[in-house]
Design a protein around this motif. Structure first.
Motif, mmCIF file in Angstrom:
data_model
loop_
_atom_site.group_PDB
_atom_site.id
_atom_site.type_symbol
_atom_site.label_atom_id
_atom_site.label_comp_id
_atom_site.label_asym_id
_atom_site.label_seq_id
_atom_site.Cartn_x
_atom_site.Cartn_y
_atom_site.Cartn_z
ATOM 1 N N ASP A 269 -19.090 35.780 -108.179
ATOM 2 C CA ASP A 269 -19.136 36.582 -106.959
ATOM 3 C C ASP A 269 -17.757 36.976 -106.459
ATOM 4 O OD1 ASP A 269 -20.748 37.591 -104.602
ATOM 5 O OD2 ASP A 269 -19.418 36.183 -103.572
ATOM 6 N N VAL A 270 -16.741 36.185 -106.770
ATOM 7 C CA VAL A 270 -15.411 36.414 -106.208
ATOM 8 C C VAL A 270 -14.850 37.774 -106.622
ATOM 9 C CG1 VAL A 270 -13.032 35.583 -106.146
ATOM 10 C CG2 VAL A 270 -14.926 33.954 -106.058
ATOM 11 N N ILE A 271 -15.020 38.152 -107.902
ATOM 12 C CA ILE A 271 -14.421 39.396 -108.395
ATOM 13 C C ILE A 271 -15.451 40.498 -108.596
ATOM 14 C CG2 ILE A 271 -12.552 38.149 -109.536
ATOM 15 C CD1 ILE A 271 -14.036 38.651 -112.195
ATOM 16 N N ARG A 272 -16.706 40.266 -108.186
ATOM 17 C CA ARG A 272 -17.764 41.244 -108.480
ATOM 18 C C ARG A 272 -17.513 42.592 -107.792
ATOM 19 N NH1 ARG A 272 -22.848 38.195 -108.819
ATOM 20 N NH2 ARG A 272 -22.023 37.840 -110.919
ATOM 21 N N GLY A 273 -17.047 42.570 -106.552
ATOM 22 C CA GLY A 273 -16.766 43.826 -105.862
ATOM 23 C C GLY A 273 -15.661 44.610 -106.539
ATOM 24 N N PHE A 274 -14.605 43.911 -106.939
ATOM 25 C CA PHE A 274 -13.497 44.559 -107.651
ATOM 26 C C PHE A 274 -13.983 45.173 -108.956
ATOM 27 C CE2 PHE A 274 -10.284 44.234 -110.989
ATOM 28 C CZ PHE A 274 -9.237 44.951 -110.445
ATOM 29 N N VAL A 275 -14.768 44.425 -109.721
ATOM 30 C CA VAL A 275 -15.238 44.905 -111.023
ATOM 31 C C VAL A 275 -16.195 46.083 -110.844
ATOM 32 C CG1 VAL A 275 -16.476 44.283 -113.125
ATOM 33 C CG2 VAL A 275 -14.921 42.645 -112.073
ATOM 34 N N PHE A 276 -17.062 46.020 -109.812
ATOM 35 C CA PHE A 276 -17.963 47.147 -109.556
ATOM 36 C C PHE A 276 -17.159 48.415 -109.266
ATOM 37 C CE2 PHE A 276 -20.190 49.881 -106.540
ATOM 38 C CZ PHE A 276 -21.367 50.151 -107.239
ATOM 39 N N ALA A 277 -16.115 48.284 -108.449
ATOM 40 C CA ALA A 277 -15.273 49.443 -108.147
ATOM 41 C C ALA A 277 -14.629 49.999 -109.409
ATOM 42 C CB ALA A 277 -14.204 49.058 -107.129
ATOM 43 N N MET A 278 -14.209 49.120 -110.318
ATOM 44 C CA MET A 278 -13.595 49.573 -111.560
ATOM 45 C C MET A 278 -14.608 50.275 -112.460
ATOM 46 S SD MET A 278 -10.399 49.069 -111.613
ATOM 47 C CE MET A 278 -10.259 49.457 -113.355
ATOM 48 N N ILE A 279 -15.815 49.729 -112.551
ATOM 49 C CA ILE A 279 -16.849 50.366 -113.380
ATOM 50 C C ILE A 279 -17.146 51.777 -112.861
ATOM 51 C CG2 ILE A 279 -19.297 50.287 -114.019
ATOM 52 C CD1 ILE A 279 -19.068 47.236 -114.096
ATOM 53 N N TRP A 280 -17.359 51.870 -111.560
ATOM 54 C CA TRP A 280 -17.625 53.176 -110.958
ATOM 55 C C TRP A 280 -16.428 54.107 -111.155
ATOM 56 C CZ3 TRP A 280 -21.432 56.079 -109.138
ATOM 57 C CH2 TRP A 280 -21.122 57.153 -108.294
ATOM 58 N N GLY A 281 -15.224 53.563 -110.998
ATOM 59 C CA GLY A 281 -14.015 54.375 -111.137
ATOM 60 C C GLY A 281 -13.821 54.910 -112.539
ATOM 61 N N VAL A 282 -14.141 54.109 -113.560
ATOM 62 C CA VAL A 282 -14.021 54.575 -114.939
ATOM 63 C C VAL A 282 -14.992 55.726 -115.194
ATOM 64 C CG1 VAL A 282 -14.437 53.939 -117.351
ATOM 65 C CG2 VAL A 282 -13.138 52.409 -115.867
ATOM 66 N N ILE A 283 -16.198 55.597 -114.665
ATOM 67 C CA ILE A 283 -17.211 56.649 -114.873
ATOM 68 C C ILE A 283 -16.789 57.948 -114.194
ATOM 69 C CG2 ILE A 283 -19.597 57.331 -114.399
ATOM 70 C CD1 ILE A 283 -20.340 54.347 -114.647
ATOM 71 N N VAL A 284 -16.469 57.885 -112.905
ATOM 72 C CA VAL A 284 -16.106 59.113 -112.190
ATOM 73 C C VAL A 284 -14.744 59.630 -112.646
ATOM 74 C CG1 VAL A 284 -17.519 58.540 -110.190
ATOM 75 C CG2 VAL A 284 -15.116 57.871 -110.215
ATOM 76 N N GLY A 285 -13.849 58.718 -113.082
ATOM 77 C CA GLY A 285 -12.545 59.156 -113.569
ATOM 78 C C GLY A 285 -12.664 59.946 -114.859
ATOM 79 N N THR A 286 -13.523 59.493 -115.761
ATOM 80 C CA THR A 286 -13.761 60.236 -116.999
ATOM 81 C C THR A 286 -14.402 61.590 -116.710
ATOM 82 O OG1 THR A 286 -14.061 58.143 -118.183
ATOM 83 C CG2 THR A 286 -14.878 60.138 -119.247
ATOM 84 N N TYR A 287 -15.375 61.574 -115.797
ATOM 85 C CA TYR A 287 -16.040 62.829 -115.411
ATOM 86 C C TYR A 287 -15.045 63.815 -114.797
ATOM 87 C CZ TYR A 287 -18.661 65.905 -112.257
ATOM 88 O OH TYR A 287 -19.129 66.990 -111.558
ATOM 89 N N SER A 288 -14.210 63.327 -113.879
ATOM 90 C CA SER A 288 -13.304 64.227 -113.158
ATOM 91 C C SER A 288 -12.213 64.793 -114.061
ATOM 92 C CB SER A 288 -12.674 63.500 -111.972
ATOM 93 O OG SER A 288 -11.789 62.481 -112.408
ATOM 94 N N SER A 289 -11.790 64.036 -115.079
ATOM 95 C CA SER A 289 -10.766 64.544 -115.988
ATOM 96 C C SER A 289 -11.245 65.792 -116.719
ATOM 97 C CB SER A 289 -10.388 63.458 -117.005
ATOM 98 O OG SER A 289 -9.818 62.345 -116.368
ATOM 99 N N ILE A 290 -12.539 65.853 -117.003
ATOM 100 C CA ILE A 290 -13.096 66.982 -117.745
ATOM 101 C C ILE A 290 -13.625 68.064 -116.815
ATOM 102 C CG2 ILE A 290 -14.915 67.672 -119.365
ATOM 103 C CD1 ILE A 290 -14.721 64.861 -120.588
ATOM 104 N N PHE A 291 -14.445 67.666 -115.849
ATOM 105 C CA PHE A 291 -15.194 68.646 -115.063
ATOM 106 C C PHE A 291 -14.561 68.991 -113.717
ATOM 107 C CE2 PHE A 291 -18.427 66.665 -117.816
ATOM 108 C CZ PHE A 291 -18.931 67.797 -118.430
#
Length: 322
Positions: A269-291
């Motif tokens: 639980d300690v790092i779950r919020g951080f990791v969730f933000a990173m997962i979401w960030g990788v997805i939207v970051g990949t999307y934004s680089s292209i689109f």
């Protein structure tokens, strides 16, 4: 035999509906901003204020046991972490318990602190309470201000860097893509009401760096192809460049997501919020680089200046996918 997720040569048309993609991104940003204005963020102790209790026990720290003893008190946001230090002896097992301020008070009351201590003693009679510290609303407000400044300075530095390395159109496209990523990440935290603390600020800055790296790889290839194919329309050059770097983009994102998903499931639980933000960030970051970044570059256009003495200046590494 090598595993191939993407063929060596692809010919996807990423810009047949580029206005639609920009429109979808704009709508998502408006929704995220609206959620932030209406619901706000579920600030953690770092930004809301509260009390930190440092404990020490001769037995190993059991976070689940500690949390099970404190949860019946219904104190709201509680974070329990074990402190590791090579100077600690085998009988020095230290934990940090952070409790949010109750009812907008500056700190947790002495009665509640005593109740927490008694609850922990029921499961650990030998536990010692080394220190009790409080974080008031003034300090929390300063942390929020510092966090906003840190993210803003990071994006401003990116603007200057891309402007110097490429042209202003590239810089504007990259920065708007980064703003897109940050706004959507804050928006999803507002929608789901996941705890927002200093670790999430670290995640936002990491997302900025990750997304920028992906965008620069694409833009490097775009610049190389603009000089190689002087007669081709910008739309064709952008499509060609993204297709040429698509394998690298997908493999980088997937390998990063594999590690992050493992951390999310097994990291606790300690790092779950951080990791969730990173997962979401990788997805939207990949999307934004292209689109987003590339679509904005297509909208703005780019000046093809062939009067420079060395037409290949700055592109000596543009054929490297790593």
């Amino acid at each position: 035999m090598r595993l191939r997720l993407v063929k060596d040569e692809t010919s996807f048309d990423f810009f047949s509906r580029w206005k639609l993609w920009l429109g979808i991104s704009a709508v998502m940003m408006v929704v995220a901003f609206g959620s932030f204005m209406v619901q706000g963020l579920n600030f953690g102790i770092d930004f809301r204020g509260g009390t930190t209790i440092r404990t020490e026990s001769p037995r190993p720290v059991d976070i689940g046991e500690y949390r099970g003893a404190i949860d019946p008190l219904e104190l709201g946001d509680i974070t329990i972490t074990e402190i590791f230090d090579p100077t600690f002896g085998p009988d020095e097992n230290v934990a940090m318990i952070r409790i949010q301020a109750q009812d907008d008070q500056e700190a947790v009351s002495a009665e509640l602190i005593t109740a927490v201590q008694e609850a922990l003693r029921t499961v650990r009679p030998d536990i010692e309470f080394v220190s009790v510290e409080s974080v008031g609303p003034k300090v929390s407000g300063e942390l929020i201000q510092t966090a906003v400044i840190a993210v803003a300075l990071a994006i401003a530095a990116v603007l200057v860097y891309i402007w110097l390395r490429f042209e202003w159109q590239f810089a504007l496209g990259a920065v708007l893509a980064l703003v897109h990523d940050v706004v959507l990440t804050i928006g999803v935290f507002s929608e789901i009401q996941i705890r927002f603390d200093l670790a999430i600020i670290a995640a936002l800055l990491t997302i900025v760096g990750y997304s920028l790296n992906d965008t620069v790889v694409v833009f490097d290839r775009v610049r190389e192809n603009l000089r190689k194919y002087k007669k081709r329309p910008l739309k064709e050059v952008l499509n060609l460049s993204i297709n040429e770097t698509l394998s690298r983009t997908i493999m980088t994102s997937l390998t990063t997501l594999l590690a992050l998903v493992s951390l999310y499931v097994l990291g606790g639980d300690v790092i779950r919020g951080f990791v969730f933000a990173m997962i979401w960030g990788v997805i939207v970051g990949t999307y934004s680089s292209i689109f987003v970044a590339s679509a904005i570059l297509l909208y703005l256009g780019v000046k093809r200046d062939w009067s420079k003495p060395d037409a290949n200046a700055g592109t000596q590494f543009s054929n490297v996918d790593a």
